[in-house]
Motif scaffolding. Structure first.
Motif, short mmCIF file in Angstrom:
data_model
loop_
_atom_site.label_atom_id
_atom_site.label_comp_id
_atom_site.label_asym_id
_atom_site.label_seq_id
_atom_site.Cartn_x
_atom_site.Cartn_y
_atom_site.Cartn_z
N ARG A 182 64.83 39.66 22.85
CA ARG A 182 64.98 39.24 24.25
C ARG A 182 63.77 38.44 24.73
O ARG A 182 63.82 37.82 25.79
CB ARG A 182 65.19 40.46 25.16
N PRO B 242 70.56 43.60 31.25
CA PRO B 242 70.81 42.16 31.05
C PRO B 242 69.67 41.26 31.53
O PRO B 242 69.85 40.04 31.59
CB PRO B 242 72.07 41.93 31.90
N SER C 43 66.89 38.71 32.06
CA SER C 43 66.56 37.53 31.25
C SER C 43 65.08 37.17 31.38
O SER C 43 64.54 37.11 32.49
CB SER C 43 67.43 36.35 31.71
N THR D 61 73.06 47.08 35.18
CA THR D 61 73.31 45.78 35.80
C THR D 61 72.04 44.99 36.11
O THR D 61 72.11 43.78 36.31
CB THR D 61 74.12 45.94 37.10
#
Length: 562
Positions: A184, A115, A117, A111
């Motif tokens: 990413r 992910p 950013s 979590t």
């Protein structure tokens, strides 16, 4: 300053500190995460000191001058701070390497890191900082085990194989979730991102993987294992029996002695076994309980053929309930719910499944179920399980609590009061059968089977932790009072004795308290009793310590009879 203003300032102060120290709350509210909790003794001592200071402030307030709603706030905060004040004692009494206590590693990786950013260079700096702190938190697990060993607390031998297996799995799977792929970083300068990727890889190898390896080295060492007890249960360790009593009070949220809990469990199991026999006889079956289960196996009711079959069964039971729910509740949550299978990689460490409540960043409540081992995972209790997890259980109660803007944030977001949360879910899971959804005797039998499973926990949990029961004795008792497989019984008994002692007591004791309060209300109000009003009175304050809930229902009765 008026007592109300003083109280709400303290509520907000305690809440803000809780958010700052709890990653799950930061993620749930979409806040920027800049540091990770370590789980070390220093943090526990800081929590203890803060709680003691805050309790002193709370006790100076003029409680009598508060409104009724603020008296509930006062009682809630007092209980929260009392539990925080025991943090140091309970820090020593919790092994940090069990499947339950290690689950935070998956949560952090999935979590926060996976992910994450990357929009600017500051994000790379923050990621590296958090990655180092993640390594620090893993090393804290190692240091805690070493500190516990000096006090005579060693992981029991029966729990070691699964713990070692889990750590090996984490060492293999967590790095992949922490690695940052070039895609990413496409928004950032290529030369900077390449250097950053190298630093990430080095940190994962030298800090994260190395920390797991040191943990494994300690637990696999002959020196450590030779000191590990063959027995289970925390009562065998220095200060363990007192710690168990603290854990009982923390989870149950009212005062009750372990030996009394044990006797209640024995009596509950006896009563439920008799009810199950009556159901079998109503079906014309005169054989033993074991023979009846063999009979059910051949009917195709006992096991699901696939995960899709599991979901279909859950939705069938939920759909039957929908037309009846408004006959029992004035208000239901606005948030929706869903059922999904757990990630297969984590099914080995999660016995059944878990409910993930809705939040401001995710407005859907989700029950994640275990879809593995279906050939040994009984579906006879599917109806009561999904009623417990979704409606009228966890999703209904937690959804209403999260949507109640009249509650202070610390109460609205409270998920720690196990006695209330699991007690309500068990009580709620029984309501559909009161609604008339028990016309299928096999579903009713499954409900009784589930209740007995929850009730036997009162016997084996207290038995292993403070009443000198051996692990084998607990397994034999569970084999007689459940339909669980040998593997599941192994996992459950270790859960009660090593992973989270006393937590499982809250389900049945909480249920019994909810039933007791309803019977008291019905008797006191007579013709004035309305089940929807009663449920509104129970649910509208959100989760409360059960001793406070009892006082609240007394207040509700008094208001209705004046």
């Amino acid at each position: 300053m008026e007592a109300k203003e003083h109280l709400h300032n303290l509520l907000n102060h305690v809440w803000n500190r809780k958010v700052n120290r709890k990653l799950s709350l930061q993620l749930k509210q979409g806040l920027l995460v800049t540091s990770l909790p370590k789980g070390n003794l220093q943090e526990a001592e800081e929590d203890h000191d803060f709680a003691i200071d805050s309790l002193a402030v709370l006790k100076k307030m003029n409680k009598a001058g508060l409104s009724y709603e603020d008296q509930l706030n006062y009682a809630f905060l007092q209980e929260y701070l009392l539990q925080e004040s025991r943090k140091v004692d309970l820090w020593w009494a919790e092994f940090p390497v069990t499947p339950y206590t290690l689950y935070w590693m998956n949560i952090y990786a999935q979590t926060l890191f996976a992910p994450f950013s990357f929009q600017k260079k500051d994000d790379m700096d923050r990621y590296l900082h958090l990655l180092h702190e993640f390594g620090d938190a893993i090393y804290t697990v190692l240091f805690k085990l070493q500190a516990q060993a000096k006090k005579g607390w060693y992981v029991p031998i029966p729990a070691l194989p699964k713990i070692i297996e889990l750590l090996i799995q984490l060492q293999q799977t967590i790095p992949a979730l922490l690695t940052v792929t070039p895609t990413r970083l496409h928004r950032l300068d290529k030369s900077v991102s390449m250097s950053f990727s190298e630093q990430v890889d080095q940190t994962i190898t030298n800090r994260i993987v190395a920390a797991y390896q040191e943990l494994l080295t300690l637990l696999q060492a002959q020196e450590y294992q030779s000191a590990c007890p063959e027995r289970v249960g925390i009562g065998q360790y220095p200060g363990g029996e007192e710690a168990y009593r603290h854990l009982v009070r923390m989870h149950v949220t009212y005062d009750i002695e372990p030996d009394k809990i044990h006797l209640i469990g024995l009596d509950q199991v006896r009563q439920l076994t008799e009810k199950m026999r009556t159901v079998r006889e109503s079906l014309g079956f005169q054989g033993s309980e074991a023979a009846f289960m063999e009979h059910i196996k051949t009917s195709g009711r006992l096991y699901a053929k696939s995960p899709e079959d599991v979901e279909q069964r859950y939705h069938f039971h939920l759909n039957r309930l929908k037309p009846l729910i408004h006959d029992y509740f004035h208000t239901i949550p606005k948030s929706i719910y869903q059922v999904k299978r757990l990630d297969a990689a984590y099914e080995a460490s999660v016995a059944y499944g878990y409910f993930d409540p809705p939040s401001s960043t995710n407005p859907i409540g989700t029950y994640y179920y275990n879809g593995s081992g279906l050939e040994t995972r009984s579906q006879l209790t599917a109806s009561t399980l999904i009623y417990h997890e979704i409606i009228p259980g966890h999703h209904l109660q937690i959804g209403l609590q999260l949507e109640n803007q009249q509650l202070p944030a610390i109460r609205r977001e409270s998920m720690e009061l196990t006695g209330y949360l699991e007690g309500w879910a068990e009580y709620g899971a029984g309501l559909p059968y009161e609604m008339g959804l028990a016309h299928d005797p096999y579903d009713w039998y499954g409900r009784l089977l589930h209740e007995r499973f929850i009730a036997q926990r009162l016997v084996v949990d207290t038995g292993m932790n403070v009443l000198d029961w051996s692990l084998q004795q607990a397994k034999e008792y569970m084999a007689k009072t459940t339909i669980e497989s040998a593997e599941q019984i192994e996992a459950e008994t270790l859960r009660y004795s090593t992973e989270s002692p006393a937590q499982a007591l809250a389900y049945r004791l909480g249920y019994l308290k909810f039933r007791e309060l309803r019977e008291k209300t019905e008797k006191s109000l007579g013709s004035l009793f309305d089940r929807k009003d009663y449920h509104e009175a129970i649910l509208s304050p959100g989760s409360l310590p059960l001793y406070v809930l009892e006082e609240h229902i007394d207040h509700f009765i008094k208001e209705r009879t004046q």
